[in-house]
Each structure stands twice: as C-alpha cells, then as structure tokens.
Design a protein around this motif. Sequence first.
Motif, mmCIF file in Angstrom:
data_model
loop_
_atom_site.group_PDB
_atom_site.id
_atom_site.type_symbol
_atom_site.label_atom_id
_atom_site.label_comp_id
_atom_site.label_asym_id
_atom_site.label_seq_id
_atom_site.Cartn_x
_atom_site.Cartn_y
_atom_site.Cartn_z
ATOM 1 N N PRO A 8 161.734 -11.417 31.020
ATOM 2 C CA PRO A 8 163.196 -11.337 30.953
ATOM 3 C C PRO A 8 163.731 -9.912 30.979
ATOM 4 O O PRO A 8 164.867 -9.678 31.404
ATOM 5 C CB PRO A 8 163.534 -12.042 29.642
ATOM 6 N N ALA A 9 162.929 -8.941 30.540
ATOM 7 C CA ALA A 9 163.376 -7.544 30.585
ATOM 8 C C ALA A 9 163.634 -7.086 32.018
ATOM 9 O O ALA A 9 164.479 -6.222 32.268
ATOM 10 C CB ALA A 9 162.342 -6.645 29.922
ATOM 11 N N ARG A 10 162.915 -7.686 32.960
ATOM 12 C CA ARG A 10 163.108 -7.319 34.365
ATOM 13 C C ARG A 10 164.498 -7.740 34.851
ATOM 14 O O ARG A 10 165.139 -7.029 35.643
ATOM 15 C CB ARG A 10 162.011 -7.947 35.224
ATOM 16 N N GLN A 11 164.969 -8.888 34.368
ATOM 17 C CA GLN A 11 166.335 -9.303 34.707
ATOM 18 C C GLN A 11 167.346 -8.339 34.103
ATOM 19 O O GLN A 11 168.361 -8.014 34.728
ATOM 20 C CB GLN A 11 166.599 -10.718 34.202
ATOM 21 N N TYR A 12 167.079 -7.892 32.867
ATOM 22 C CA TYR A 12 167.993 -6.924 32.241
ATOM 23 C C TYR A 12 168.063 -5.649 33.075
ATOM 24 O O TYR A 12 169.155 -5.127 33.346
ATOM 25 C CB TYR A 12 167.548 -6.601 30.815
ATOM 26 N N GLN A 13 166.922 -5.150 33.505
ATOM 27 C CA GLN A 13 166.910 -3.926 34.300
ATOM 28 C C GLN A 13 167.666 -4.124 35.613
ATOM 29 O O GLN A 13 168.374 -3.230 36.081
ATOM 30 C CB GLN A 13 165.465 -3.488 34.547
ATOM 31 N N PHE A 14 167.533 -5.289 36.210
ATOM 32 C CA PHE A 14 168.204 -5.602 37.473
ATOM 33 C C PHE A 14 169.724 -5.659 37.301
ATOM 34 O O PHE A 14 170.481 -5.260 38.187
ATOM 35 C CB PHE A 14 167.665 -6.941 37.995
ATOM 36 N N LEU A 15 170.166 -6.160 36.153
ATOM 37 C CA LEU A 15 171.593 -6.370 35.894
ATOM 38 C C LEU A 15 172.133 -5.421 34.827
ATOM 39 O O LEU A 15 173.206 -5.656 34.278
ATOM 40 C CB LEU A 15 171.823 -7.819 35.421
ATOM 41 N N GLN A 16 171.411 -4.330 34.551
ATOM 42 C CA GLN A 16 171.717 -3.505 33.382
ATOM 43 C C GLN A 16 173.153 -3.001 33.364
ATOM 44 O O GLN A 16 173.810 -3.012 32.318
ATOM 45 C CB GLN A 16 170.750 -2.322 33.308
ATOM 46 N N GLY A 17 173.644 -2.532 34.495
ATOM 47 C CA GLY A 17 175.006 -2.010 34.523
ATOM 48 C C GLY A 17 176.024 -3.041 34.076
ATOM 49 O O GLY A 17 176.856 -2.775 33.192
ATOM 50 N N GLU A 18 175.959 -4.230 34.643
ATOM 51 C CA GLU A 18 176.901 -5.301 34.282
ATOM 52 C C GLU A 18 176.724 -5.735 32.831
ATOM 53 O O GLU A 18 177.707 -5.932 32.106
ATOM 54 C CB GLU A 18 176.688 -6.513 35.192
ATOM 55 N N LEU A 19 175.469 -5.902 32.417
ATOM 56 C CA LEU A 19 175.211 -6.412 31.071
ATOM 57 C C LEU A 19 175.628 -5.423 30.001
ATOM 58 O O LEU A 19 176.216 -5.805 28.982
ATOM 59 C CB LEU A 19 173.725 -6.769 30.923
ATOM 60 N N ASP A 20 175.350 -4.142 30.192
ATOM 61 C CA ASP A 20 175.717 -3.147 29.194
ATOM 62 C C ASP A 20 177.231 -3.078 29.008
ATOM 63 O O ASP A 20 177.725 -2.986 27.880
ATOM 64 C CB ASP A 20 175.175 -1.774 29.596
ATOM 65 N N VAL A 21 177.952 -3.123 30.105
ATOM 66 C CA VAL A 21 179.424 -3.096 30.009
ATOM 67 C C VAL A 21 179.929 -4.319 29.257
ATOM 68 O O VAL A 21 180.798 -4.212 28.382
ATOM 69 C CB VAL A 21 180.051 -3.025 31.421
ATOM 70 N N VAL A 23 178.346 -6.297 27.044
ATOM 71 C CA VAL A 23 177.986 -6.279 25.625
ATOM 72 C C VAL A 23 178.837 -5.256 24.877
ATOM 73 O O VAL A 23 179.313 -5.526 23.765
ATOM 74 C CB VAL A 23 176.479 -5.987 25.458
ATOM 75 N N GLN A 24 179.037 -4.092 25.457
ATOM 76 C CA GLN A 24 179.872 -3.079 24.801
ATOM 77 C C GLN A 24 181.300 -3.580 24.622
ATOM 78 O O GLN A 24 181.948 -3.308 23.606
ATOM 79 C CB GLN A 24 179.866 -1.783 25.620
ATOM 80 N N HIS A 25 181.788 -4.322 25.600
ATOM 81 C CA HIS A 25 183.140 -4.883 25.492
ATOM 82 C C HIS A 25 183.237 -5.839 24.304
ATOM 83 O O HIS A 25 184.207 -5.800 23.541
ATOM 84 C CB HIS A 25 183.510 -5.607 26.783
ATOM 85 N N VAL A 26 182.226 -6.697 24.139
ATOM 86 C CA VAL A 26 182.234 -7.629 23.007
ATOM 87 C C VAL A 26 182.178 -6.862 21.686
ATOM 88 O O VAL A 26 182.950 -7.137 20.756
ATOM 89 C CB VAL A 26 181.049 -8.614 23.097
ATOM 90 N N LEU A 27 181.281 -5.888 21.591
ATOM 91 C CA LEU A 27 181.152 -5.129 20.348
ATOM 92 C C LEU A 27 182.450 -4.413 20.003
ATOM 93 O O LEU A 27 182.850 -4.341 18.837
ATOM 94 C CB LEU A 27 180.001 -4.129 20.472
ATOM 95 N N GLY A 28 183.115 -3.904 21.021
ATOM 96 C CA GLY A 28 184.377 -3.215 20.777
ATOM 97 C C GLY A 28 185.523 -4.136 20.420
ATOM 98 O O GLY A 28 186.486 -3.734 19.763
ATOM 99 N N SER A 29 185.415 -5.406 20.833
ATOM 100 C CA SER A 29 186.509 -6.358 20.597
ATOM 101 C C SER A 29 186.582 -6.831 19.151
ATOM 102 O O SER A 29 187.639 -7.220 18.669
ATOM 103 C CB SER A 29 186.345 -7.577 21.506
ATOM 104 N N GLY A 30 185.444 -6.825 18.460
ATOM 105 C CA GLY A 30 185.398 -7.376 17.105
ATOM 106 C C GLY A 30 185.373 -8.895 17.063
ATOM 107 O O GLY A 30 185.272 -9.480 15.988
#
Length: 380
Positions: A8-21, A23-30
């Motif tokens: 599954p880490a390979r999927q994260y690396q493939f989609l890292q840009g989208e996924l990081d944005v 997740v950060q959006h959720v964390l920032g939303s509260g």
Amino acid sequence: MKIPMADPARQYQFLQGELDVAVQHVLGSGQYIGGASVSAFERELAEYLGLSAESVISCANGTDALELAYEAIGLEAGDEVIIPAHNYVAAAEVAVRLGLIPVWADATGEGGAQCYNIDPNALEGLISPKTKALVAVNLYGLPIDALRLKAFCHEHHLFLIEDNAQGLGGFADVSGQSVPMGLLSDISTTSFFPTKPLGCAGDGGAIVTTNLLWAERARCLARHGQAEKYDYRMVGRNSRLDAIQVEILRIKLKHLPEFVQMQQQTAKTYTEALRGDARLTLPMCEAGASPTYHQYTLLLDEGLDRERIRLGLIERGVASGLYYPKPLHWYEVYSKRSLVRSSLSRSEDISRRMLSLPIFPLMTDEEINYIIDNLKDLLR
C-alpha cells in the motif's frame, strides 16, 4: 529482490501529492469525525456503483459492516446463516457474536469457474426452518454465481448477503450484463483495509443496499442508534469512518478502475506464463466477468510439496500467502457453535493445496517476471 504480497505504500507514493494535500486539509479543518466529507464519499461511492446516495453507509471496518448488515435485515439470535467454510473468519465471527448459527457451505472446487466460491449445487441439504440468510463471498476478487444463488435464495425465502471486501471495482457477467460486484445480492458489505482494492490508511468499511429501510437501520445502528443527534431509536454502537480515511478514499476511488486494471494485467501475465503446467490450477471465472484478482491463488497438484515451494520463494525474496490455511469448521471455537450438514471436502482440499502469489497495483514487469521465473524453477 524483495517482493511483498501487497504494497500500500506504493500507492501512497504514486498519489502522494493529492493525498498529502487532502490530509492536511482535514487536519486544518478540525472536523475529524463525520461532516460533509463523509457524506460526499458515500455519495461518490454510490455514484460509482450507479446507486442513490442513501444506498451506501460507511462504517469503521468491514467486520462491522457485516454485523450491521445482519442486524439491518432483521436477523435474530437462533437464526441460521449459511456461510462458506473456505473463507476469512469475519462473516462467521459476527454471526456467532449475534447469537446466529453458522451452517457451513462447500466451495465449488477444482474444475468450476467459481472454484473458490460457494457451490450453488451443494446448498439444498443445508436448509432448515431456522435458515434465514446466505452469505456469499467474492473470494480473491472472483465473482459469485449470482444468478443461481439468487434463485436458490428466492426459492427458500432467504436473504442473500454479499461479502464484497475483496471485489469492489470488479464486475460480474449476469445474463450478458456487466454488473458491479457488490450489487449481486440483497445487501453487500465491503472493507477499506489498506490492502483491499479500495484501501485507506487504516480501517474502514461500508454497507451497500438498494433497500432504503435497511440502509436507514444500518446508518442508525452505526451511529449509536441515533436517527438524529440524541434521538435514540435503537441500541447501536460507535462505528464511524473518520474524515482522514474518507479523504484518502475519495482520492483513491478516482483511481480504482486504473488500479484494478493493473491487477488484471498482472493476473493475465501470470496466467499466460503458467497455463502450460498441468500441475497447477489457475484462478478463473465466467467469461465476460472482470474480477479484481485481489489475490492470485493457485491450486497445486497433490504431488507438489507446497511448503518446499513456499519456503523456496521466501528464500528468494518472494512472499506468498496461504488464504486460508484451514477451513473454518476445523477451528474448535467455531465447530462447537456451528452446524455441518454436508461434505466440505472441496473446501478442505482447497485449504491444503492453495498458494497465493503477490499481486498489487503498480507492480513492475521486472517483479512479475522474477516471481514467474522463480516459481517455475521451484516447480522443476
């Protein structure tokens, strides 16, 4: 070379840009539990399956999804439920926890298009006045024989429950029509465990049904029995899919057809390379179906030493899997809480002879060929 069963880490690396944005959006939303993103994911998964938004109910994991489905359709303690003996434990586990009685069904076995799945020809002797439902599993991502199982359930007034944890993103051929796996039954469940066809970064699951009364019950049960906040209608539980997992799933859902196609291509390569060896039974399904190949599972001839082959692959850096090493009726904890009404010889045979090869999205040709070459060498 080191090749795992899944990555599954390979999927994260493939989609890292989208996924990081995301997740950060959720964390920032509260807003970490519930909220608009959960509703959006349920709607998007429903649209993917061609259903109305109310037809998908997210929950904490695939095991909860099965338990919620059992309760939503009204199964009660003492009811009997037909469950495949060659299967992961979840469907039986939650049945026993609810006071239901598993009745074991055999697999189709070698030579059948649904080799690993429940055998429609071996069900008549399993029925009693207490039988209320049948659980059919799209095992290894290969579709069940939906037409015959539906006919059997209709004849005997049973609910057909589809465990689609390994099949989301695949399609069955039903009378010449391509039907999404998960829509082959009265109610289905799925898992978003990280290695599943649609996987998050933790646990997650969902129930899918076009029966909106059942959908409403499942949604209520999963949220502490509330119809609305503090409006308790049932004794429920806390089984929610959190917002971070939802945002990961929303992104991965867009790529699900692409990822399934990758697995199908890997399975095709395996099949073309191995079909000439009469000692191997390769996975197959009905013509026109489009399976996910969640696992690429072989049956080895009785004359082959499975353990020698498995350990040989490990020594060469290739993982392999035994899914599942014993049929469920062989476990004492379940044998004394269930019923055996017919031979389960094919399920027992499969457990002794099966071996699964690595298969996951984004595998390289080099990895696939390395697996094939080493397996062939060990078969000499």
